[in-house]
Design a protein around this motif. Structure first.
Motif, mmCIF file in Angstrom:
data_model
loop_
_atom_site.group_PDB
_atom_site.id
_atom_site.type_symbol
_atom_site.label_atom_id
_atom_site.label_comp_id
_atom_site.label_asym_id
_atom_site.label_seq_id
_atom_site.Cartn_x
_atom_site.Cartn_y
_atom_site.Cartn_z
ATOM 1 N N ALA A 55 5.176 0.161 -10.936
ATOM 2 C CA ALA A 55 5.308 0.216 -9.484
ATOM 3 C C ALA A 55 6.447 -0.656 -8.974
ATOM 4 O O ALA A 55 6.754 -1.695 -9.532
ATOM 5 N N HIS A 56 7.007 -0.218 -7.908
ATOM 6 C CA HIS A 56 8.049 -0.957 -7.200
ATOM 7 C C HIS A 56 7.394 -2.204 -6.573
ATOM 8 O O HIS A 56 6.269 -2.141 -6.084
ATOM 9 N N PRO A 57 8.058 -3.342 -6.555
ATOM 10 C CA PRO A 57 7.469 -4.562 -5.975
ATOM 11 C C PRO A 57 7.012 -4.399 -4.526
ATOM 12 O O PRO A 57 6.031 -4.989 -4.119
ATOM 13 N N GLU A 58 7.701 -3.568 -3.757
ATOM 14 C CA GLU A 58 7.302 -3.339 -2.370
ATOM 15 C C GLU A 58 5.930 -2.661 -2.293
ATOM 16 O O GLU A 58 5.151 -2.924 -1.394
ATOM 17 N N VAL A 59 5.642 -1.763 -3.246
ATOM 18 C CA VAL A 59 4.345 -1.076 -3.254
ATOM 19 C C VAL A 59 3.238 -2.070 -3.544
ATOM 20 O O VAL A 59 2.166 -2.024 -2.942
ATOM 21 N N ILE A 60 3.480 -2.990 -4.439
ATOM 22 C CA ILE A 60 2.479 -4.000 -4.767
ATOM 23 C C ILE A 60 2.187 -4.860 -3.537
ATOM 24 O O ILE A 60 1.028 -5.170 -3.243
ATOM 25 N N LEU A 61 3.207 -5.223 -2.777
ATOM 26 C CA LEU A 61 3.002 -5.996 -1.546
ATOM 27 C C LEU A 61 2.226 -5.187 -0.503
ATOM 28 O O LEU A 61 1.333 -5.701 0.160
ATOM 29 N N LEU A 62 2.584 -3.909 -0.362
ATOM 30 C CA LEU A 62 1.896 -3.042 0.580
ATOM 31 C C LEU A 62 0.427 -2.892 0.189
ATOM 32 O O LEU A 62 -0.466 -3.008 1.028
ATOM 33 N N ALA A 63 0.168 -2.663 -1.079
ATOM 34 C CA ALA A 63 -1.202 -2.490 -1.558
ATOM 35 C C ALA A 63 -2.029 -3.748 -1.359
ATOM 36 O O ALA A 63 -3.220 -3.671 -1.056
ATOM 37 N N GLY A 64 -1.427 -4.896 -1.505
ATOM 38 C CA GLY A 64 -2.151 -6.142 -1.326
ATOM 39 C C GLY A 64 -2.651 -6.346 0.089
ATOM 40 O O GLY A 64 -3.596 -7.086 0.325
ATOM 41 N N MET A 65 -2.051 -5.665 1.026
ATOM 42 C CA MET A 65 -2.430 -5.808 2.419
ATOM 43 C C MET A 65 -3.629 -4.944 2.799
ATOM 44 O O MET A 65 -4.372 -5.271 3.712
ATOM 45 N N PHE A 66 -3.811 -3.841 2.100
ATOM 46 C CA PHE A 66 -4.867 -2.895 2.426
ATOM 47 C C PHE A 66 -5.898 -2.833 1.305
ATOM 48 O O PHE A 66 -5.640 -3.211 0.174
ATOM 49 N N ARG A 67 -7.091 -2.321 1.626
ATOM 50 C CA ARG A 67 -8.112 -2.162 0.616
ATOM 51 C C ARG A 67 -7.767 -0.944 -0.247
ATOM 52 O O ARG A 67 -7.314 0.066 0.250
ATOM 53 N N ASN A 68 -8.023 -1.061 -1.533
ATOM 54 C CA ASN A 68 -7.748 0.060 -2.439
ATOM 55 C C ASN A 68 -8.826 1.124 -2.335
ATOM 56 O O ASN A 68 -9.992 0.829 -2.145
ATOM 57 N N TYR A 69 -8.441 2.364 -2.459
ATOM 58 C CA TYR A 69 -9.364 3.482 -2.452
ATOM 59 C C TYR A 69 -9.888 3.643 -3.872
ATOM 60 O O TYR A 69 -9.125 3.714 -4.819
#
Length: 71
Positions: A55-69
């Motif tokens: 994954a791109h580092p930006e995706v990891i940051l975005l995912a950290g902000m929201f709950r995972n499905y």
């Protein structure tokens, strides 16, 4: 895109699932604006993540902000 998603969420009580598995990696330069626009709706957003090893580092940051499905 972030503005349209935020507007839709503000007009309804529905939840949102962001499927990032089909994200085109050559077009991901900066997801920060998307993250900032959706921050107020984070309890209503679930993210389907790609394999994080690639994954791109930006995706990891975005995912950290929201709950995972996980459904």
């Amino acid at each position: 895109m972030g503005q349209r998603i935020r507007d839709s969420l503000s007009r309804s009580k529905a939840r949102l699932v962001l499927d990032l598995k089909k994200l085109q990696w050559n077009k991901v330069d900066d997801l920060r604006p998307l993250r900032e626009k959706l921050a107020g709706y984070r309890s209503r957003i679930r993210i389907i993540l790609p394999k994080l090893a690639a994954a791109h580092p930006e995706v990891i940051l975005l995912a950290g902000m929201f709950r995972n499905y996980t459904g």
